[in-house]
Design an enzyme around this catalytic site. Structure first.
Site, mmCIF file in Angstrom:
data_model
loop_
_atom_site.group_PDB
_atom_site.id
_atom_site.type_symbol
_atom_site.label_atom_id
_atom_site.label_comp_id
_atom_site.label_asym_id
_atom_site.label_seq_id
_atom_site.Cartn_x
_atom_site.Cartn_y
_atom_site.Cartn_z
ATOM 1 N NE ARG A 127 4.074 48.506 -4.930
ATOM 2 C CZ ARG A 127 3.574 49.896 -4.969
ATOM 3 N NH1 ARG A 127 2.441 49.834 -5.976
ATOM 4 N NH2 ARG A 127 3.933 50.875 -4.519
ATOM 5 C CB SER A 170 7.106 50.140 -0.022
ATOM 6 O OG SER A 170 6.787 51.502 -0.397
ATOM 7 C CD GLU A 172 6.535 45.603 -3.225
ATOM 8 O OE1 GLU A 172 6.111 45.369 -4.120
ATOM 9 O OE2 GLU A 172 7.766 45.915 -3.017
HETATM 10 N N1 EPU Z 1 2.880 57.795 6.811
HETATM 11 C C1 EPU Z 1 3.555 58.104 8.222
HETATM 12 N N2 EPU Z 1 4.693 57.961 8.546
HETATM 13 C C2 EPU Z 1 5.591 57.551 7.771
HETATM 14 C C3 EPU Z 1 5.242 57.239 6.361
HETATM 15 C C4 EPU Z 1 4.029 57.082 6.141
HETATM 16 O O1 EPU Z 1 2.472 58.589 8.977
HETATM 17 O O2 EPU Z 1 6.714 57.260 8.198
HETATM 18 C C5 EPU Z 1 1.537 58.129 6.667
HETATM 19 C C6 EPU Z 1 1.277 59.551 6.025
HETATM 20 O O3 EPU Z 1 0.194 60.060 6.531
HETATM 21 C C7 EPU Z 1 1.461 59.463 4.814
HETATM 22 C C8 EPU Z 1 0.544 58.009 4.510
HETATM 23 O O4 EPU Z 1 1.252 57.076 5.422
HETATM 24 O O5 EPU Z 1 0.408 60.639 4.025
HETATM 25 C C9 EPU Z 1 0.975 57.564 3.097
HETATM 26 O O6 EPU Z 1 2.277 57.811 2.822
HETATM 27 P P1 EPU Z 1 2.983 57.798 1.426
HETATM 28 O O7 EPU Z 1 2.109 58.846 0.472
HETATM 29 O O8 EPU Z 1 4.401 57.982 1.328
HETATM 30 O O9 EPU Z 1 2.657 56.386 0.656
HETATM 31 P P2 EPU Z 1 2.713 54.897 1.249
HETATM 32 O O10 EPU Z 1 1.358 54.016 1.297
HETATM 33 O O11 EPU Z 1 3.658 54.703 2.389
HETATM 34 C C10 EPU Z 1 2.568 53.777 -1.266
HETATM 35 C C11 EPU Z 1 3.638 53.057 -2.071
HETATM 36 C C12 EPU Z 1 4.700 53.756 -2.623
HETATM 37 C C13 EPU Z 1 4.412 54.888 -3.504
HETATM 38 C C14 EPU Z 1 3.308 55.735 -2.530
HETATM 39 C C15 EPU Z 1 2.671 56.843 -3.429
HETATM 40 C C16 EPU Z 1 2.949 50.681 -1.440
HETATM 41 C C17 EPU Z 1 3.684 49.556 -0.387
HETATM 42 N N3 EPU Z 1 3.907 51.786 -1.312
HETATM 43 O O12 EPU Z 1 3.348 54.148 -0.117
HETATM 44 O O13 EPU Z 1 5.428 52.907 -3.326
HETATM 45 O O14 EPU Z 1 5.260 55.699 -3.833
HETATM 46 O O15 EPU Z 1 2.362 55.000 -1.922
HETATM 47 O O16 EPU Z 1 1.754 56.316 -4.075
HETATM 48 O O17 EPU Z 1 1.892 50.588 -1.871
HETATM 49 C C18 EPU Z 1 7.351 51.326 -3.572
HETATM 50 O O18 EPU Z 1 6.580 50.510 -3.857
HETATM 51 O O19 EPU Z 1 8.465 51.157 -3.187
HETATM 52 C C19 EPU Z 1 6.884 52.542 -3.412
HETATM 53 C C20 EPU Z 1 7.626 53.490 -2.714
#
Ligand code: EPU
Length: 340
Positions: free
Chosen positions: A167, A240, A336
């Site tokens: 990012r 995010s 972010e």
């Molecule tokens: N989780 C929870 N509760 C929540 C959200 C997440 O427990 O409310 C846990 C779950 O275990 C889940 C894990 O966190 O499996 C990861 O969640 P997710 O797969 O939704 O990914 P993220 O790490 O929260 C990142 C990116 C997203 C991208 C997804 C998929 C960043 C800051 N965000 O989110 O990017 O779509 O991975 O690759 O790195 C964005 O940048 O706007 C964005 C949406």
């Protein structure tokens, strides 16, 4: 050159905040951009380049001149040897990112499928090195062309010069100095499918497709995103709101002993990336609303604006979330999107 004065940005930022630009112009070609920048520099107007407005938080009006690039061309150049299927995609900054992804999907070209449905423009994509489901823009990037605003000179940046990381990029760290006007990507046979991200892998298994294609992966990514991320056209948000924090392995081990269900991803360099969504969720904040702001009920990493609020209210809300995470886990969450 026609500048609009006191232009409302309410429909040009996905948080729907009602700030104004002192002056505003849409530019659809390089020559006009040079002219506009020369004029603005001569007048000493600060410049701000607006993309899709999906990664900014407006806290005040923008003084000087806001420029939005509107050129929407996509060219394909076959780069491969005979029988190979490698394409250079030359894409102007104003193209909506997801439109570009779908264009490559309609030609059956692999490479961008994991990056489906990310809001924003192609010109903004390199600034924060957009990434999702195990693929980052940097993985498909070849070069870009950008105008250095203070000198009004053109530069080409290759992969190394962009200094991409999670990012982050050279452009994010040199806030506002450059205007990216076109981006070259490499797509085609050299791009293996990346399906190891847990939620994607599981959804693909459920889909039970006989053969994987870029379109099937793209459709699957779209349905995952639609099931847990709010559509900015329906609910104001910038995706995010915080980075996933990266911490030393020792710190992770001690957290893991106290909080056994903490979600984390070990990194190649030995550090550990934590799921910030889990940290916020574990404080019981998912779905909570305070005033005009809230934590999205299906993904705690996304903050939403329910209407009637402003950027300062959102930042205060975000501060309270950061405080909660700091007090419980000793982790500092960083914001972010770009704060203006
Ligand atoms: N989780 C929870 N509760 C929540 C959200 C997440 O427990 O409310 C846990 C779950 O275990 C889940 C894990 O966190 O499996 C990861 O969640 P997710 O797969 O939704 O990914 P993220 O790490 O929260 C990142 C990116 C997203 C991208 C997804 C998929 C960043 C800051 N965000 O989110 O990017 O779509 O991975 O690759 O790195 C964005 O940048 O706007 C964005 C949406």
């Amino acid at each position: 050159m026609q500048f609009e004065e006191h232009k409302s940005l309410a429909t040009l930022n996905t948080l729907g905040f009602s700030q104004h630009a002192e002056r505003y112009i849409e530019v659809d070609n390089d020559e006009l951009l040079n002219e506009v920048v020369a004029y603005a520099n001569q007048k000493n107007w600060p410049l701000f380049i607006l993309g899709g407005g999906s990664n900014i938080v407006l806290t005040k009006d923008i003084s000087g001149l806001v420029i939005r690039l509107t050129s929407e061309t996509i060219h394909y150049e076959n780069r491969g040897e005979e029988n190979s299927w490698l394409f250079r995609l030359i894409c102007s900054a104003g193209v909506n990112w997801h439109r570009l992804v779908r264009d490559t999907m309609s030609r059956g070209l692999p490479g961008l499928e994991n990056l489906s449905l990310i809001p924003g423009s192609t010109g903004a994509a390199p600034v924060q090195n957009i990434g999702a489901y195990g693929v980052e823009l940097a993985d498909r990037f070849e070069s870009l062309r950008a105008l250095h605003l203070p000198t009004n000179e053109w530069h080409t940046f290759d992969l190394n010069a962009c200094e991409f990381s999670y990012r982050d990029s050279f452009f994010k760290r040199h806030g506002g100095e450059y205007c990216i006007t076109s981006v070259n990507l490499l797509v085609g046979n050299d791009c293996p499918f990346e399906t190891s991200y847990e939620s994607l892998e599981q959804a693909l298994v459920r889909r039970n497709a006989e053969e994987l294609t870029p379109s099937i992966i793209s459709d699957t990514v779209c349905s995952i995103r639609q099931s847990k991320l709010p559509d900015p056209a329906q609910i104001c948000n910038v995706g995010s709101f915080f980075h996933n924090p990266v911490i030393p392995a020792e710190q992770y081990e001690s957290l893991k002993q106290r909080f056994s269900s903490i979600v984390a991803y070990p990194q190649a360099d030995g550090t550990v990336k934590l799921a910030a969504g889990w940290l916020i969720d574990s404080l019981g904040l998912r779905g909570q609303r305070e005033g005009n702001m809230g934590v999205y009920d299906k993904q705690a990493l996304v903050l939403v604006h329910h209407g009637g609020g402003d950027g300062n209210e959102l930042l205060s809300f975000a501060d309270r979330i950061r405080l909660g995470v700091r007090e419980k886990y000793g982790i500092e969450l960083s914001i972010e999107p770009q704060i203006l």
